[in-house]
Design a protein around this motif. Structure first.
Motif, PDB file in Angstrom:
ATOM      1  N   GLY A  29       0.794  -1.231   0.000  1.00  0.00           N
ATOM      2  CA  GLY A  29       0.000   0.000   0.000  1.00  0.00           C
ATOM      3  C   GLY A  29       0.821   1.274   0.000  1.00  0.00           C
ATOM      4  N   SER A  30       2.002   1.241   0.644  1.00  0.00           N
ATOM      5  CA  SER A  30       2.826   2.451   0.718  1.00  0.00           C
ATOM      6  C   SER A  30       3.424   2.847  -0.632  1.00  0.00           C
ATOM      7  N   MET A  31       3.332   1.952  -1.624  1.00  0.00           N
ATOM      8  CA  MET A  31       3.831   2.276  -2.971  1.00  0.00           C
ATOM      9  C   MET A  31       2.776   3.015  -3.811  1.00  0.00           C
ATOM     10  N   SER A  32       1.584   3.263  -3.231  1.00  0.00           N
ATOM     11  CA  SER A  32       0.507   3.936  -3.966  1.00  0.00           C
ATOM     12  C   SER A  32       0.937   5.317  -4.455  1.00  0.00           C
ATOM     13  N   GLY A  33       0.294   5.755  -5.550  1.00  0.00           N
ATOM     14  CA  GLY A  33       0.560   7.092  -6.071  1.00  0.00           C
ATOM     15  C   GLY A  33       1.766   7.127  -6.990  1.00  0.00           C
ATOM     16  N   PRO A  34       2.567   8.202  -6.917  1.00  0.00           N
ATOM     17  CA  PRO A  34       3.715   8.344  -7.827  1.00  0.00           C
ATOM     18  C   PRO A  34       4.670   7.148  -7.849  1.00  0.00           C
TER      19      PRO A  34
END
Length: 228
Positions: A29-34
């Motif tokens: 989940g912490s890899m979400s986004g850019p």
């Protein structure tokens, strides 16, 4: 024809020595986004660069193992990009079961090496690229087993491993345990494209050499995307 049969048939029809490359990628989940967007662009760049190199196209076999959600998944098994030309699309969610992912990657690699031997196809020392932005939170015994297996293969010259930390929360201490002979690297910012450009050039260089030959890595090129 199913994918397994196609992969086996390819070894008969194309006896070119193989360069097995496993991408073991954190999609928690912490890899979400850019970060996940940049990772997707980087993997696509790797695929495009290999497909543009006629020798690497027939030599390189890419496997993609992800760890996120609740477990590790093989989303692409080892095969040439002629058979599997499209890069996978990665989504971010869940936990960071790193040990489970590395064990799965090594299992897939062992299986593919047996298939090479069975069909009389030569192969180069395999590559394992391990990228993560956090701390592993899967089964601690599986993590230790993955570390032991990886180090044993590296020390017996059966594997080249590249542990790469992403962002300020990457657990560089755990990544270091996977690499007995070389410090893990930290990606500069979100320079995924630069890393995958470097990786594709390294794969191309390997595919044009002789199996068993000691390939000198472009250490200068690492400075364009990584830092110790």
């Amino acid at each position: 024809m199913d994918n397994m049969l196609l992969r086996m048939e390819d070894l008969v029809n194309n006896p070119t020595p193989r360069v097995p490359v496993c991408l073991c990628l954190d999609v928690s989940g912490s890899m979400s986004g850019p970060p996940i967007d940049e990772l997707n662009q980087g993997v696509k760049l790797l695929y495009d660069a290999i497909k543009d190199d006629e020798v690497a196209l027939y030599s390189a076999e890419v496997s993609v193992v992800t760890f996120g959600g609740t477990d590790a998944s093989c989303i692409v098994d080892f095969a040439s990009l002629e058979l599997q030309p499209n890069p996978p699309y990665l989504n971010a969610s869940g936990m960071t079961p790193m040990g489970e992912a590395v064990n799965l990657a090594l299992d897939l690699l062992e299986q593919r090496k047996e298939e090479y031997k069975d069909k009389g196809v030569d192969y180069y020392q395999p590559w394992l690229v391990l990228m993560t932005d956090g701390e592993p939170n899967g089964d601690s015994r599986k993590l230790q087993m993955a570390i032991d297996r990886t180090c044993c293969m590296v020390n017996s010259r059966k594997l080249t491993v590249f542990p790469i930390g992403i962002g300020s929360y990457a657990d560089m201490g755990t990544l270091a345990k996977f690499s007995p002979n070389r410090s893990p690297l930290k990606l500069q910012g979100l320079k995924f494209k630069e890393f995958f450009e470097w990786l594709s050039k390294s794969v191309s260089k390997t595919s044009q050499s002789t199996p068993g030959e000691n390939i000198k890595l472009d250490v200068e090129g690492i400075k364009g995307w990584g830092e110790l």
